[in-house]
Design a protein around this motif. Structure first.
Motif, PDB file in Angstrom:
ATOM      1  N   GLU A  53     117.481 -89.291  13.484  1.00 56.62           N
ATOM      2  CA  GLU A  53     118.639 -90.289  13.949  1.00 56.62           C
ATOM      3  C   GLU A  53     119.877 -89.671  13.554  1.00 56.62           C
ATOM      4  O   GLU A  53     119.866 -88.974  12.551  1.00 56.62           O
ATOM      5  CB  GLU A  53     118.215 -91.718  13.551  1.00 56.62           C
ATOM      6  CG  GLU A  53     117.141 -92.178  13.838  1.00 56.62           C
ATOM      7  CD  GLU A  53     116.729 -93.381  13.010  1.00 56.62           C
ATOM      8  OE1 GLU A  53     117.470 -93.849  12.152  1.00 56.62           O
ATOM      9  OE2 GLU A  53     116.003 -94.329  13.560  1.00 56.62           O
ATOM     10  N   CYS A  57     125.546 -93.240  12.493  1.00 59.23           N
ATOM     11  CA  CYS A  57     125.509 -94.330  13.303  1.00 59.23           C
ATOM     12  C   CYS A  57     124.078 -94.823  13.578  1.00 59.23           C
ATOM     13  O   CYS A  57     123.951 -96.004  14.103  1.00 59.23           O
ATOM     14  CB  CYS A  57     126.300 -94.345  14.574  1.00 59.23           C
ATOM     15  SG  CYS A  57     125.341 -93.258  15.789  1.00 59.23           S
ATOM     16  N   ALA A  59     121.999 -93.268  15.904  1.00 60.15           N
ATOM     17  CA  ALA A  59     121.303 -93.224  17.111  1.00 60.15           C
ATOM     18  C   ALA A  59     120.110 -92.226  17.048  1.00 60.15           C
ATOM     19  O   ALA A  59     120.364 -91.315  16.337  1.00 60.15           O
ATOM     20  CB  ALA A  59     122.402 -92.895  18.009  1.00 60.15           C
ATOM     21  N   GLU A  60     119.270 -92.473  18.030  1.00 59.96           N
ATOM     22  CA  GLU A  60     118.113 -91.570  17.928  1.00 59.96           C
ATOM     23  C   GLU A  60     118.615 -90.482  18.611  1.00 59.96           C
ATOM     24  O   GLU A  60     119.037 -90.412  19.771  1.00 59.96           O
ATOM     25  CB  GLU A  60     116.755 -92.276  18.618  1.00 59.96           C
ATOM     26  CG  GLU A  60     116.208 -93.374  17.907  1.00 59.96           C
ATOM     27  CD  GLU A  60     114.948 -93.818  18.475  1.00 59.96           C
ATOM     28  OE1 GLU A  60     114.615 -93.631  19.448  1.00 59.96           O
ATOM     29  OE2 GLU A  60     114.389 -94.852  17.815  1.00 59.96           O
ATOM     30  N   ARG A  85     122.398 -88.576  24.564  1.00 61.17           N
ATOM     31  CA  ARG A  85     122.258 -88.442  23.103  1.00 61.17           C
ATOM     32  C   ARG A  85     123.051 -87.609  22.264  1.00 61.17           C
ATOM     33  O   ARG A  85     123.297 -87.902  21.336  1.00 61.17           O
ATOM     34  CB  ARG A  85     120.691 -88.373  22.782  1.00 61.17           C
ATOM     35  CG  ARG A  85     119.508 -89.314  23.394  1.00 61.17           C
ATOM     36  CD  ARG A  85     119.944 -90.778  22.974  1.00 61.17           C
ATOM     37  NE  ARG A  85     119.020 -91.533  23.666  1.00 61.17           N
ATOM     38  CZ  ARG A  85     117.923 -92.196  23.116  1.00 61.17           C
ATOM     39  NH1 ARG A  85     117.787 -92.221  21.781  1.00 61.17           N
ATOM     40  NH2 ARG A  85     117.188 -93.037  24.090  1.00 61.17           N
ATOM     41  N   CYS A 103     127.098 -86.210  18.141  1.00 66.53           N
ATOM     42  CA  CYS A 103     126.361 -87.407  18.300  1.00 66.53           C
ATOM     43  C   CYS A 103     127.069 -88.133  19.804  1.00 66.53           C
ATOM     44  O   CYS A 103     128.261 -88.141  19.645  1.00 66.53           O
ATOM     45  CB  CYS A 103     126.251 -88.180  17.470  1.00 66.53           C
ATOM     46  SG  CYS A 103     125.577 -89.892  17.858  1.00 66.53           S
ATOM     47  N   THR A 105     126.772 -90.994  20.693  1.00 70.24           N
ATOM     48  CA  THR A 105     126.984 -92.306  20.338  1.00 70.24           C
ATOM     49  C   THR A 105     128.554 -92.565  19.580  1.00 70.24           C
ATOM     50  O   THR A 105     129.370 -93.319  19.854  1.00 70.24           O
ATOM     51  CB  THR A 105     125.799 -93.071  19.490  1.00 70.24           C
ATOM     52  OG1 THR A 105     124.917 -93.179  20.375  1.00 70.24           O
ATOM     53  CG2 THR A 105     126.329 -94.455  19.159  1.00 70.24           C
TER      54      THR A 105
END
Length: 142
Positions: A53, A57, A59-60, A85, A103, A105
């Motif tokens: 992750e 943040c 996120a995967e 992603r 990332c 996200t």
């Protein structure tokens, strides 16, 4: 960090907020596009099964099944998880052209992706990612 053209992060925080949440070393890599030294990252040689992750943040981003031994000093993956992603953008910071990996996200810097190096992987890509940009959540392999 310069904004990603045409993309808005889903997680937006001020520099002060990021500095409060991240260690100085994490901030330098994730928010200022730094690079950790090779062979020092906690995930360079790990074989633990799980999901990687974004350390900023949560996120995967990558699964352990796509991690491979590239012997480059940083964790390497042949593919991120599907969808948006990760975001890729051109990086000319060292005089040449590389492809930066962010990332999807929070738009934190993760590392770079390289192609055509001849690794025996399904994609012939090497996502060379800073360990400090990641957090591994182990899963039950059985």
């Amino acid at each position: 960090m310069e904004p990603v053209v045409g993309a808005t992060p889903k997680v937006v925080k001020s520099d002060d907020e990021w500095r409060e949440e991240l260690s100085p070393a994490e901030y330098a890599v994730l928010r200022e596009a730094g690079t950790e030294r090779p062979w020092v990252g906690e995930y360079t040689d790990t074989k633990t099964v799980g999901v990687y992750e974004c350390r900023a943040c949560g996120a995967e981003l990558f699964r352990s099944e796509t991690k491979f031994d590239s012997h480059c000093g940083w964790p390497s993956f042949f593919s991120p998880l599907a969808g948006d992603r990760v975001i890729l953008r051109e990086d000319r910071s060292l005089g040449g052209v590389r492809t930066e990996v962010l990332c999807g996200t929070c738009h934190s810097h993760l590392g770079h992706v390289f192609e055509g190096e001849g690794y025996n992987t399904p994609t012939d890509q090497r996502y060379c990612i800073n360990s400090i940009s990641l957090r591994l959540t182990p899963t039950d392999a059985g």
